[in-house]
Design a protein around this motif. Structure first.
Motif, mmCIF file in Angstrom:
data_model
loop_
_atom_site.group_PDB
_atom_site.id
_atom_site.type_symbol
_atom_site.label_atom_id
_atom_site.label_comp_id
_atom_site.label_asym_id
_atom_site.label_seq_id
_atom_site.Cartn_x
_atom_site.Cartn_y
_atom_site.Cartn_z
ATOM 1 N N GLU A 86 0.764 -1.240 -0.223
ATOM 2 C CA GLU A 86 -0.056 0.155 -0.129
ATOM 3 C C GLU A 86 0.818 1.223 -0.042
ATOM 4 O OE1 GLU A 86 -2.120 -3.307 2.361
ATOM 5 O OE2 GLU A 86 0.078 -2.153 2.430
ATOM 6 N N ARG A 87 0.423 2.362 -0.532
ATOM 7 C CA ARG A 87 1.122 3.558 -0.659
ATOM 8 C C ARG A 87 0.941 4.102 0.808
ATOM 9 N NH1 ARG A 87 -1.849 5.943 -6.353
ATOM 10 N NH2 ARG A 87 -1.090 4.309 -7.588
ATOM 11 N N ILE A 88 2.113 4.778 1.400
ATOM 12 C CA ILE A 88 2.136 5.201 2.676
ATOM 13 C C ILE A 88 1.905 6.933 2.634
ATOM 14 C CG2 ILE A 88 3.413 5.499 4.845
ATOM 15 C CD1 ILE A 88 4.957 3.067 4.031
ATOM 16 N N ARG A 89 0.984 7.476 3.118
ATOM 17 C CA ARG A 89 0.728 8.683 3.049
ATOM 18 C C ARG A 89 1.648 9.557 3.655
ATOM 19 N NH1 ARG A 89 -4.531 8.870 4.655
ATOM 20 N NH2 ARG A 89 -5.155 9.135 2.369
ATOM 21 N N LEU A 90 2.169 10.549 2.705
ATOM 22 C CA LEU A 90 3.115 11.635 3.028
ATOM 23 C C LEU A 90 4.555 10.899 2.928
ATOM 24 C CD1 LEU A 90 1.361 13.620 6.069
ATOM 25 C CD2 LEU A 90 1.113 14.105 3.436
ATOM 26 N N ALA A 91 4.710 9.701 2.521
ATOM 27 C CA ALA A 91 5.947 9.117 2.441
ATOM 28 C C ALA A 91 6.612 8.752 1.250
ATOM 29 C CB ALA A 91 6.026 7.804 3.343
ATOM 30 N N GLY A 92 7.890 8.780 1.092
ATOM 31 C CA GLY A 92 8.602 8.160 -0.090
ATOM 32 C C GLY A 92 9.382 7.276 -0.056
ATOM 33 N N LEU A 93 9.752 6.348 -0.906
ATOM 34 C CA LEU A 93 10.844 5.392 -0.868
ATOM 35 C C LEU A 93 11.941 5.706 -1.885
ATOM 36 C CD1 LEU A 93 8.638 2.227 -1.579
ATOM 37 C CD2 LEU A 93 9.379 3.076 0.591
ATOM 38 N N ASP A 94 13.222 5.624 -1.520
ATOM 39 C CA ASP A 94 14.481 6.154 -2.018
ATOM 40 C C ASP A 94 15.274 5.143 -2.620
ATOM 41 O OD1 ASP A 94 14.285 8.468 0.428
ATOM 42 O OD2 ASP A 94 13.894 8.832 -1.675
ATOM 43 N N HIS A 95 15.542 3.917 -1.965
ATOM 44 C CA HIS A 95 16.706 2.823 -2.218
ATOM 45 C C HIS A 95 15.911 1.340 -2.233
ATOM 46 C CE1 HIS A 95 19.307 6.001 -0.802
ATOM 47 N NE2 HIS A 95 18.511 6.169 0.224
ATOM 48 N N ILE A 96 16.133 0.429 -2.963
ATOM 49 C CA ILE A 96 15.895 -1.008 -2.910
ATOM 50 C C ILE A 96 17.239 -1.863 -3.045
ATOM 51 C CG2 ILE A 96 14.465 -2.646 -4.147
ATOM 52 C CD1 ILE A 96 13.220 -0.699 -5.539
ATOM 53 N N GLN A 97 17.316 -3.156 -2.390
ATOM 54 C CA GLN A 97 18.338 -3.846 -2.550
ATOM 55 C C GLN A 97 17.782 -5.215 -2.057
ATOM 56 O OE1 GLN A 97 21.122 -3.752 0.641
ATOM 57 N NE2 GLN A 97 22.539 -5.578 -0.359
ATOM 58 N N PHE A 98 18.119 -6.047 -2.937
ATOM 59 C CA PHE A 98 18.084 -7.721 -2.685
ATOM 60 C C PHE A 98 19.422 -8.291 -2.493
ATOM 61 C CE2 PHE A 98 13.685 -6.844 -4.137
ATOM 62 C CZ PHE A 98 12.930 -8.014 -3.877
#
Length: 282
Positions: free
Chosen positions: A108-120
């Motif tokens: 789900e989208r998180i209100r007022l937040a942002g995502l910046d990095h991904i790692q597997f």
């Protein structure tokens, strides 16, 4: 300055903005070769919480921003946010299980937040990092998956609401990882803090504070075969895969996602003029 091991375990009191219902039961986006549109249904809560001054006659444009991409086999993940010209509205995590042919939102989208990095670190274990970004960066968190990105769980870095943003994180295995938090001038110690986790991000221990940015002990193994490129001509973000000495486009997402405006208030119909019968004169 070494601060030693201090528990930063998330607790029930940790506050991360409530997820929005933007992704509930939405059909997947199908890649036809043109930029796909990630819809955003902006409501009264979005306008109020983000402090927007949108009107029906002057709506606020809403935009998508993608900042990170990671691929594991045929699965591709892209992270970012949806924002207006003045405020971040919600986080976005996009996923494709078929090499970019179709896309869904696995969290789900998180209100007022942002995502910046991904790692597997392997085919099953991965993380996406972000923080609430409005009105100031606060309550950093990770989204974690142990099933290859099918499902994700939110793991706050701190046990209670605190200012801070993730500068970078790095996992060397499915359990051990480090991350650097920028806290700003909120205390007597330096603005940068180094944390370590032995359990995939369920708890974090403070290891160091510094006036200068802290570089992780091991260089992050970035996936240099994938990138997100902003294309001004088409007003879209392109996800591209390195092929030899060049890049091949895999998918594209439109920057524009819609507008924010308050709902129109229905105007009641004007009362009809009552016809008063006139008695005939004698």
């Amino acid at each position: 300055m070494t601060a030693g091991f201090l528990s930063a375990a998330p607790s029930a009191s940790a506050q991360v903005e409530k997820p929005t219902e933007q992704t509930a039961e939405k059909p997947p986006l199908r890649n036809t070769g043109k930029p796909m549109t990630v819809d955003y249904d902006c409501g009264e809560d979005d306008i109020r919480l983000s402090g927007l001054t949108c009107t029906t006659d002057d709506p606020c444009p809403v935009f998508l921003e993608l900042s990170s991409v990671e691929a594991v086999g045929n699965r591709i993940f892209a992270a970012g946010n949806i924002h207006s010209s003045s405020a971040t509205l919600a986080s976005v995590l996009l996923a494709s299980d078929d090499a970019g042919k179709t896309w869904r939102e696995p969290y789900e989208r998180i209100r007022l937040a942002g995502l910046d990095h991904i790692q597997f670190v392997d085919f099953e274990n991965g993380w996406a990092g972000g923080e609430v970004q409005h009105p100031l960066p606060r309550d950093p968190f990770l989204l974690a998956t142990v099933d290859g990105g099918k499902t994700w769980q939110s793991r706050p870095i701190f046990g209670d609401p605190q200012f801070g943003a993730i500068v970078e994180f790095q996992f060397s295995s499915r359990t051990n990882g480090n991350l650097v938090i920028y806290r700003g001038r909120t205390g007597e110690s330096g603005p940068f803090e180094l944390y370590e986790t032995p359990n995939a991000g369920e708890t974090w221990m403070l290891r160091q504070t510094s006036e200068r940015i802290i570089e992780l002990m091991k260089a992050r193994m970035a996936n240099t075969d994938w990138r997100v490129r902003a294309d001004a001509a088409s007003k879209s973000y392109h996800i591209e895969h390195r092929v030899g000495d060049g890049w091949r486009g895999v998918a594209a997402f439109s920057v524009s996602t819609g507008v924010c405006k308050p709902p129109e208030i229905p105007v009641p119909p004007a009362p009809s003029a009552e016809v008063v019968p006139v008695a005939p004169q004698r």
